[in-house]
Design an enzyme around this catalytic site. Structure first.
Site, mmCIF file in Angstrom:
data_model
loop_
_atom_site.group_PDB
_atom_site.id
_atom_site.type_symbol
_atom_site.label_atom_id
_atom_site.label_comp_id
_atom_site.label_asym_id
_atom_site.label_seq_id
_atom_site.Cartn_x
_atom_site.Cartn_y
_atom_site.Cartn_z
ATOM 1 N N THR A 124 1.673 -10.968 -13.073
ATOM 2 C CA THR A 124 2.012 -9.827 -13.439
ATOM 3 C C THR A 124 1.558 -8.462 -12.632
ATOM 4 O O THR A 124 0.105 -8.788 -12.139
ATOM 5 C CB THR A 124 1.713 -9.423 -14.803
ATOM 6 O OG1 THR A 124 2.268 -8.110 -15.209
ATOM 7 C CG2 THR A 124 0.225 -9.696 -15.092
ATOM 8 N N ASP A 125 2.141 -7.618 -12.382
ATOM 9 C CA ASP A 125 1.804 -6.320 -11.603
ATOM 10 C C ASP A 125 0.672 -5.647 -12.508
ATOM 11 O O ASP A 125 -0.290 -4.840 -11.761
ATOM 12 C CB ASP A 125 2.820 -5.491 -11.190
ATOM 13 C CG ASP A 125 3.305 -4.931 -12.427
ATOM 14 O OD1 ASP A 125 3.358 -5.200 -13.462
ATOM 15 O OD2 ASP A 125 4.295 -3.700 -12.118
ATOM 16 N N GLU A 126 0.387 -5.823 -13.638
ATOM 17 C CA GLU A 126 -0.425 -5.110 -14.458
ATOM 18 C C GLU A 126 -2.030 -5.760 -14.128
ATOM 19 O O GLU A 126 -2.867 -5.061 -14.566
ATOM 20 C CB GLU A 126 -0.250 -5.796 -15.886
ATOM 21 C CG GLU A 126 1.184 -5.081 -16.559
ATOM 22 C CD GLU A 126 0.891 -5.065 -18.067
ATOM 23 O OE1 GLU A 126 -0.027 -4.857 -18.766
ATOM 24 O OE2 GLU A 126 1.973 -5.049 -18.852
ATOM 25 N N TYR A 148 -4.839 -8.957 -22.067
ATOM 26 C CA TYR A 148 -3.676 -9.566 -21.286
ATOM 27 C C TYR A 148 -3.787 -9.614 -19.984
ATOM 28 O O TYR A 148 -3.918 -10.677 -19.228
ATOM 29 C CB TYR A 148 -2.305 -8.907 -21.761
ATOM 30 C CG TYR A 148 -1.341 -9.271 -20.755
ATOM 31 C CD1 TYR A 148 -0.818 -10.677 -20.539
ATOM 32 C CD2 TYR A 148 -0.592 -8.386 -20.045
ATOM 33 C CE1 TYR A 148 0.157 -10.953 -19.899
ATOM 34 C CE2 TYR A 148 0.486 -8.611 -19.235
ATOM 35 C CZ TYR A 148 0.733 -9.893 -19.116
ATOM 36 O OH TYR A 148 1.936 -10.362 -18.100
ATOM 37 N N LYS A 152 -4.543 -12.878 -17.072
ATOM 38 C CA LYS A 152 -3.561 -13.283 -16.083
ATOM 39 C C LYS A 152 -4.610 -13.290 -14.768
ATOM 40 O O LYS A 152 -4.158 -14.114 -13.796
ATOM 41 C CB LYS A 152 -2.509 -12.338 -15.978
ATOM 42 C CG LYS A 152 -1.561 -12.452 -17.149
ATOM 43 C CD LYS A 152 -0.999 -13.853 -17.146
ATOM 44 C CE LYS A 152 0.150 -13.901 -16.093
ATOM 45 N NZ LYS A 152 0.902 -15.168 -16.487
#
Length: 271
Positions: A124-126, A148, A152
């Site tokens: 994810t780009d998060e 989260y 990741k």
């Protein structure tokens, strides 16, 4: 080419399965789905496709025996399986560490042992955190800001370690926010729509001015297919759309489409 899709009954994984069933990925011979069928899964989205080319195995990626069984006879593993909801990660971070880090390690070790041809980790780009201006590229500094995104990132580190230590052919993708049919109601767009249908307020964190980039789940599936075919060993690829909008403006667009007033918005403390 035989492909294992972990988390294939979830929103993004099932979209990939649907596209395969619609003959959009001609170089893939068959797909095997591995899914634990948690609250965020929707088995009915893939059940109608099960047959000669698409099979299903019920199991968890953290189960070593199950991982070896699911990967048997497989050429490429695409790991969609994950806990993904930021709010839930704040409430129960351990669940995210187990699924998004430990589970990835189990899959990687099984992949190494059986001689898997390629392992694609859906991230994810998060993991980049926040940015005030400009945009990220694959070499940008990583700064996860929630359990989260940190879990990741931990999964990504496991992937890179298996590439560096064992020479496993690994690829990582980092996608922006996805949307589309079948998304769980805990996510922003379906939550907004369903709350309005149920005459509930729409919760907006802070002032709602945080900007997100949005990508349709079908476009994400197609991009993943290209990574399966052409992704280079050890590389990371951002997947985006360039379509960006603040949370509050997105919600206002939905309100307009549904002919509802902005009085339905409820601003709450930023998480």
């Amino acid at each position: 080419m035989k492909v294992l899709i972990t988390g294939g009954a979830g929103f993004m994984g099932s979209t990939f399965v649907e596209q395969f069933a619609a003959n959009q990925f001609p170089e893939i011979e068959s797909v095997r789905v591995l899914d634990a069928l948690t609250y965020a899964s929707n088995f009915t989205r893939i059940e109608k496709f099960l047959g000669k080319r698409i099979s299903f195995q019920h199991g968890d990626i953290t189960d070593e025996r199950m991982a070896f069984k699911a990967l048997s006879g497989i050429d490429i593993c695409v790991n969609y399986a994950a806990e993904t909801h930021v709010d839930n990660s704040i409430i129960d971070p351990n669940k995210f560490v187990i699924a998004n880090s430990v589970g990835v390690g189990v899959l990687l070790n099984a992949s190494k042992e059986i001689g898997l041809k390629k392992f694609v980790q859906i991230s994810t780009d998060e993991v980049y955190g926040e940015i005030k201006k400009g945009e990220w590229n694959e070499n940008s500094i990583i700064n996860p800001r929630s359990p989260y995104s940190a879990s990741k990132m931990s999964g990504e580190l496991m992937v890179n370690s298996f590439y560096a230590t064992y020479g496993l052919n690994t690829v990582i993708t980092r996608s922006c926010n996805n949307f589309g049919p079948g998304q769980h109601r805990e996510k922003l767009i379906p939550k907004t729509i369903l709350n309005l249908l149920e005459n509930k307020k729409i919760p907006v964190y802070g002032n709602g001015k945080n900007i997100r980039e949005w990508l349709h789940s079908v476009d994400h599936a197609r991009a993943t297919y290209q990574v399966i075919l052409h992704g280079k060993k050890g590389r990371t690829y951002n997947i985006g759309s360039g379509k960006r909008v603040s949370n509050i403006n997105l919600i206002k667009r939905i309100l307009k489409l549904m002919n509802r007033s902005e009085s339905n918005i409820e601003f709450i403390e930023d998480r």
